[in-house]
Design a protein around this motif. Sequence first.
Motif, PDB file in Angstrom:
ATOM      1  N   LYS A 233       0.838  -1.205   0.000  1.00  0.00           N
ATOM      2  CA  LYS A 233       0.000   0.000   0.000  1.00  0.00           C
ATOM      3  C   LYS A 233       0.866   1.246   0.000  1.00  0.00           C
ATOM      4  CE  LYS A 233      -4.284  -1.818   1.703  1.00  0.00           C
ATOM      5  NZ  LYS A 233      -5.059  -2.239   2.869  1.00  0.00           N
ATOM      6  N   GLN A 234       1.985   1.214   0.749  1.00  0.00           N
ATOM      7  CA  GLN A 234       2.862   2.382   0.802  1.00  0.00           C
ATOM      8  C   GLN A 234       3.424   2.675  -0.583  1.00  0.00           C
ATOM      9  OE1 GLN A 234       6.734   1.866   2.261  1.00  0.00           O
ATOM     10  NE2 GLN A 234       7.039   4.018   2.785  1.00  0.00           N
ATOM     11  N   ALA A 235       3.813   1.588  -1.297  1.00  0.00           N
ATOM     12  CA  ALA A 235       4.427   1.775  -2.612  1.00  0.00           C
ATOM     13  C   ALA A 235       3.377   1.986  -3.698  1.00  0.00           C
ATOM     14  CB  ALA A 235       5.295   0.573  -2.944  1.00  0.00           C
ATOM     15  N   GLY A 236       2.104   1.918  -3.322  1.00  0.00           N
ATOM     16  CA  GLY A 236       1.032   2.104  -4.298  1.00  0.00           C
ATOM     17  C   GLY A 236       0.955   0.981  -5.314  1.00  0.00           C
ATOM     18  N   ARG A 237       1.399  -0.220  -4.930  1.00  0.00           N
ATOM     19  CA  ARG A 237       1.372  -1.329  -5.875  1.00  0.00           C
ATOM     20  C   ARG A 237       0.350  -2.390  -5.469  1.00  0.00           C
ATOM     21  NH1 ARG A 237       7.678  -2.385  -7.213  1.00  0.00           N
ATOM     22  NH2 ARG A 237       6.906  -4.279  -8.211  1.00  0.00           N
ATOM     23  N   ASP A 238      -0.626  -1.988  -4.657  1.00  0.00           N
ATOM     24  CA  ASP A 238      -1.633  -2.954  -4.224  1.00  0.00           C
ATOM     25  C   ASP A 238      -2.785  -3.071  -5.199  1.00  0.00           C
ATOM     26  OD1 ASP A 238      -2.077  -0.288  -3.456  1.00  0.00           O
ATOM     27  OD2 ASP A 238      -3.633  -0.884  -2.045  1.00  0.00           O
ATOM     28  N   GLY A 239      -2.833  -2.189  -6.183  1.00  0.00           N
ATOM     29  CA  GLY A 239      -3.996  -2.195  -7.066  1.00  0.00           C
ATOM     30  C   GLY A 239      -3.766  -2.854  -8.423  1.00  0.00           C
ATOM     31  N   ASP A 240      -2.541  -3.361  -8.664  1.00  0.00           N
ATOM     32  CA  ASP A 240      -2.257  -3.854 -10.010  1.00  0.00           C
ATOM     33  C   ASP A 240      -2.442  -5.358 -10.158  1.00  0.00           C
ATOM     34  OD1 ASP A 240      -0.123  -4.586  -8.507  1.00  0.00           O
ATOM     35  OD2 ASP A 240       1.424  -3.650  -9.759  1.00  0.00           O
ATOM     36  N   GLY A 241      -3.382  -5.929  -9.404  1.00  0.00           N
ATOM     37  CA  GLY A 241      -3.719  -7.334  -9.580  1.00  0.00           C
ATOM     38  C   GLY A 241      -2.835  -8.291  -8.816  1.00  0.00           C
ATOM     39  N   MET A 242      -1.864  -7.758  -8.078  1.00  0.00           N
ATOM     40  CA  MET A 242      -0.985  -8.613  -7.276  1.00  0.00           C
ATOM     41  C   MET A 242      -1.782  -9.222  -6.133  1.00  0.00           C
ATOM     42  SD  MET A 242       2.501  -7.526  -5.307  1.00  0.00           S
ATOM     43  CE  MET A 242       3.110  -6.426  -6.546  1.00  0.00           C
ATOM     44  N   PHE A 243      -1.456 -10.481  -5.734  1.00  0.00           N
ATOM     45  CA  PHE A 243      -2.123 -11.041  -4.558  1.00  0.00           C
ATOM     46  C   PHE A 243      -1.114 -11.700  -3.615  1.00  0.00           C
ATOM     47  CE2 PHE A 243      -2.037 -15.564  -5.575  1.00  0.00           C
ATOM     48  CZ  PHE A 243      -1.864 -15.556  -6.953  1.00  0.00           C
ATOM     49  N   VAL A 244      -1.532 -11.830  -2.348  1.00  0.00           N
ATOM     50  CA  VAL A 244      -0.665 -12.316  -1.281  1.00  0.00           C
ATOM     51  C   VAL A 244      -1.309 -13.544  -0.651  1.00  0.00           C
ATOM     52  CG1 VAL A 244       0.473 -11.692   0.885  1.00  0.00           C
ATOM     53  CG2 VAL A 244      -0.003  -9.921  -0.812  1.00  0.00           C
ATOM     54  N   VAL A 245      -0.527 -14.613  -0.464  1.00  0.00           N
ATOM     55  CA  VAL A 245      -1.039 -15.792   0.230  1.00  0.00           C
ATOM     56  C   VAL A 245      -0.263 -15.964   1.526  1.00  0.00           C
ATOM     57  CG1 VAL A 245      -1.409 -18.287   0.138  1.00  0.00           C
ATOM     58  CG2 VAL A 245      -1.690 -16.908  -1.923  1.00  0.00           C
ATOM     59  N   GLY A 246      -0.975 -15.918   2.650  1.00  0.00           N
ATOM     60  CA  GLY A 246      -0.354 -16.135   3.959  1.00  0.00           C
ATOM     61  C   GLY A 246      -0.626 -17.551   4.431  1.00  0.00           C
ATOM     62  N   GLY A 247      -0.763 -17.701   5.740  1.00  0.00           N
ATOM     63  CA  GLY A 247      -1.061 -19.016   6.273  1.00  0.00           C
ATOM     64  C   GLY A 247      -1.215 -18.972   7.769  1.00  0.00           C
ATOM     65  N   ALA A 248      -1.887 -19.937   8.343  1.00  0.00           N
ATOM     66  CA  ALA A 248      -2.077 -20.178   9.773  1.00  0.00           C
ATOM     67  C   ALA A 248      -3.544 -20.078  10.180  1.00  0.00           C
ATOM     68  CB  ALA A 248      -1.251 -19.260  10.665  1.00  0.00           C
ATOM     69  N   GLY A 249      -4.263 -19.032   9.738  1.00  0.00           N
ATOM     70  CA  GLY A 249      -5.661 -18.909  10.122  1.00  0.00           C
ATOM     71  C   GLY A 249      -5.893 -17.861  11.181  1.00  0.00           C
ATOM     72  N   MET A 250      -5.265 -16.693  11.024  1.00  0.00           N
ATOM     73  CA  MET A 250      -5.494 -15.579  11.941  1.00  0.00           C
ATOM     74  C   MET A 250      -6.918 -15.055  11.761  1.00  0.00           C
ATOM     75  SD  MET A 250      -3.496 -11.949  11.993  1.00  0.00           S
ATOM     76  CE  MET A 250      -1.922 -12.615  12.449  1.00  0.00           C
ATOM     77  N   LYS A 251      -7.576 -14.708  12.874  1.00  0.00           N
ATOM     78  CA  LYS A 251      -9.005 -14.356  12.766  1.00  0.00           C
ATOM     79  C   LYS A 251      -9.238 -13.125  11.891  1.00  0.00           C
ATOM     80  CE  LYS A 251      -9.209 -11.674  17.004  1.00  0.00           C
ATOM     81  NZ  LYS A 251      -9.766 -11.466  18.322  1.00  0.00           N
ATOM     82  N   GLU A 252      -8.331 -12.126  11.966  1.00  0.00           N
ATOM     83  CA  GLU A 252      -8.515 -10.921  11.138  1.00  0.00           C
ATOM     84  C   GLU A 252      -8.417 -11.267   9.645  1.00  0.00           C
ATOM     85  OE1 GLU A 252      -6.446 -11.032  13.714  1.00  0.00           O
ATOM     86  OE2 GLU A 252      -7.100  -9.457  15.116  1.00  0.00           O
ATOM     87  N   THR A 253      -7.470 -12.155   9.311  1.00  0.00           N
ATOM     88  CA  THR A 253      -7.313 -12.559   7.919  1.00  0.00           C
ATOM     89  C   THR A 253      -8.565 -13.287   7.444  1.00  0.00           C
ATOM     90  OG1 THR A 253      -4.977 -12.867   8.397  1.00  0.00           O
ATOM     91  CG2 THR A 253      -5.770 -13.767   6.327  1.00  0.00           C
ATOM     92  N   ILE A 254      -9.059 -14.204   8.280  1.00  0.00           N
ATOM     93  CA  ILE A 254     -10.241 -14.978   7.888  1.00  0.00           C
ATOM     94  C   ILE A 254     -11.450 -14.061   7.736  1.00  0.00           C
ATOM     95  CG2 ILE A 254     -11.819 -16.782   8.669  1.00  0.00           C
ATOM     96  CD1 ILE A 254      -9.406 -18.259   9.740  1.00  0.00           C
ATOM     97  N   LYS A 255     -11.547 -13.063   8.636  1.00  0.00           N
ATOM     98  CA  LYS A 255     -12.656 -12.110   8.528  1.00  0.00           C
ATOM     99  C   LYS A 255     -12.587 -11.357   7.195  1.00  0.00           C
ATOM    100  CE  LYS A 255     -16.108  -9.718  10.393  1.00  0.00           C
ATOM    101  NZ  LYS A 255     -16.417  -8.910   9.240  1.00  0.00           N
ATOM    102  N   SER A 256     -11.377 -10.927   6.813  1.00  0.00           N
ATOM    103  CA  SER A 256     -11.290 -10.136   5.577  1.00  0.00           C
ATOM    104  C   SER A 256     -11.514 -11.027   4.347  1.00  0.00           C
ATOM    105  CB  SER A 256      -9.964  -9.383   5.502  1.00  0.00           C
ATOM    106  OG  SER A 256      -8.923 -10.247   5.142  1.00  0.00           O
TER     107      SER A 256
END
Lengths: 318, 339
Positions: A233-256
């Motif tokens: 978001k800081q670099a302004g590169r969050d809008g160009d179709g890039m995606f991020v895969v995390g892991g573990a199952g944090m509640k905030e991540t699951i909510k989003s």
Amino acid sequence: MKTLKSLSALALTGALALSAAALSAETIKIGVSYPTPTHAWAAGMNWHAEQAEKRLEALYPDIDLILINSPDPNAQASALEDLVSVHKIDALVVLPFESEPLTDPVLNVKKTGALITVVDRGLSQPGIEDIYVAGNNPELGRVSAVYMKGRLTSGDNIVVLRGIPTIIDNERFDAFMAEMEGTGINILDHKHANWNRDDGFEVMQDFLSRFPDIDAVWAQDDDIAIGVVAALKQAGRDGDGMFVVGGAGMKETIKSIMDGDTLVPVDVLYPPSMIATAMDVTVAAFKSNGPVAGRYILGATLITPENAASFYFPDSPF
Amino acid sequence: MSEVTAETTPKNKRMRFDIKTAGPAIALFLLCIIGFLLNPAFLSEGNLTNLLTRSAFIGIIAVGATFVITAGGIDLSVGSMAAAIAGVMIIIMNAAMETLGPGLATVLLGGGCSILLGLGAGWINGVLTTKGKIEAFIVTLGTMGIYRSLVTYFADGGTLSLDFAIRGTYRPVYYGSVLGLPAPVWVFIAVSICGWLLMNRTAFGRYCTAIGSNESVARYSAIKVDRIKTMTYVIQGLCVSLATIIYVPRLGSASASTGVMWELEAIAAVIIGGTVLKGGYGRIGGTILGALILTTIGNILNFTDLISNYLNGTMQGLIIIIAVWLQRGDWGKAKASKS
């Protein structure tokens, strides 16, 4: 008179001793030993253990679960001795701090005849545990890779943020790389971000300066992913179709994910609730009419908007 | 970074080239060349901005540490202190949301609390060391454990997160720019200038040096040793709270893993910069270069895949040792003078 008094006293003591013995024979004592929660995942595990304790003790009045957490391997070894000498446990559920130093202490508990359930990290000697419950690290890497393969095509670029240099991290990373082989998708580089938000942020900032074209990020862990998203978001590169895969199952991540986030569209499960599963199986060893000994390897489920609700625990600290 | 070095190397003004003073600057310059050779993007505006912004945390804390170390003390609690202050700030701001709303008032309240907490925590370290007559190493080792476990307790073992509405207001404190430089860099520059003036242009700075080189002599010279030493810890606390104020809006969270090893990085920055660990000689300008060197090492390691990931610690260790060796700088001369 005097003899009568002492005789009755003797009888009383005997009766008390007998009733105490009868009581302990009725109550099944299960010790649950795990590391002190000092990071989010472990805090989640602690919460799930406490929930399981309440649930199982309400369900079975004759089951007594004793939860103890320890700040280091040495303290955990002492805790195991106390569980045997003070509580005289019938079964032990243990998530070892480290495999090597805890192997002997667990073996000593085994010698008292207690049933042994080992969770997550194994012991360094085979055949001690009766039941083994764990998440699936290689599968976490593989499931992440399968999802990324499905969304990317040959020539696309990935960067990888790894955890703390450990066996767990190697298992996840090796399985990921094996699944990616031959796809034509480029793994630009991989760096350790130590399962931590700050390191995730800094490593990703450097990747963004270094590589002008990144199509996806495998962050391996939800905490790292939070840092990665902030850097994007800081670099302004969050809008160009890039995606991020995390892991573990944090509640905030699951909510989003439930809310339909496109930047972090899925998560791969490495459930902190596995300790609850281990407690369930151990209790079942005393209550079930079938055999329960064996290995229970939990799935590294891909969490998508469709199934996210069943992995969402809003009250858990993780 | 050039303006900072210009302001803080007074010896250059006297046109006397001193390898001791120049050592850290040479090390940083060499690192920048290596970075550029590995990837020209190293010198891109974006990367340099990131580098300076990141250096701000350790740099600001290290300016405080320079005073503590110059006066012969040590503070091991700064990383835990930063984590605990960040945690309490987040709790306070989230709680103030209901009455004050997510606006500037809440952020100012959080910042004010941070400064009070930092001053208080520094004062406790100082008083326990001076009035309590307990070694600074032990006092701050103790408070290090206390603050770290407090943040774990506040966060229930998990992570404290700042409310998203407040984050909107607070975000520019880390991500915003003033006159082309990010806000944290301005704070870093301001703290550096104040630190340099305090160390080199005031009686307080001279007292710190005097106490660090010989405490008994300083006491006989009618210097209020206890008060000055306590003040160095209070300054350290203030620096930690300033660093925390610019750290919190970065990710809007605090957990037990916040600020881990910051104390060692701050001490390393101070020593790389030429301040003597046993006290008596302190250099703010060197400390700032030291902080920049440490951040640059991490940045360069992320810019290359030539070195195995597992050897990052080895590379960092080697570069730190080489930087200090450059800064000692009397190669050969030392032997000659001894004999």
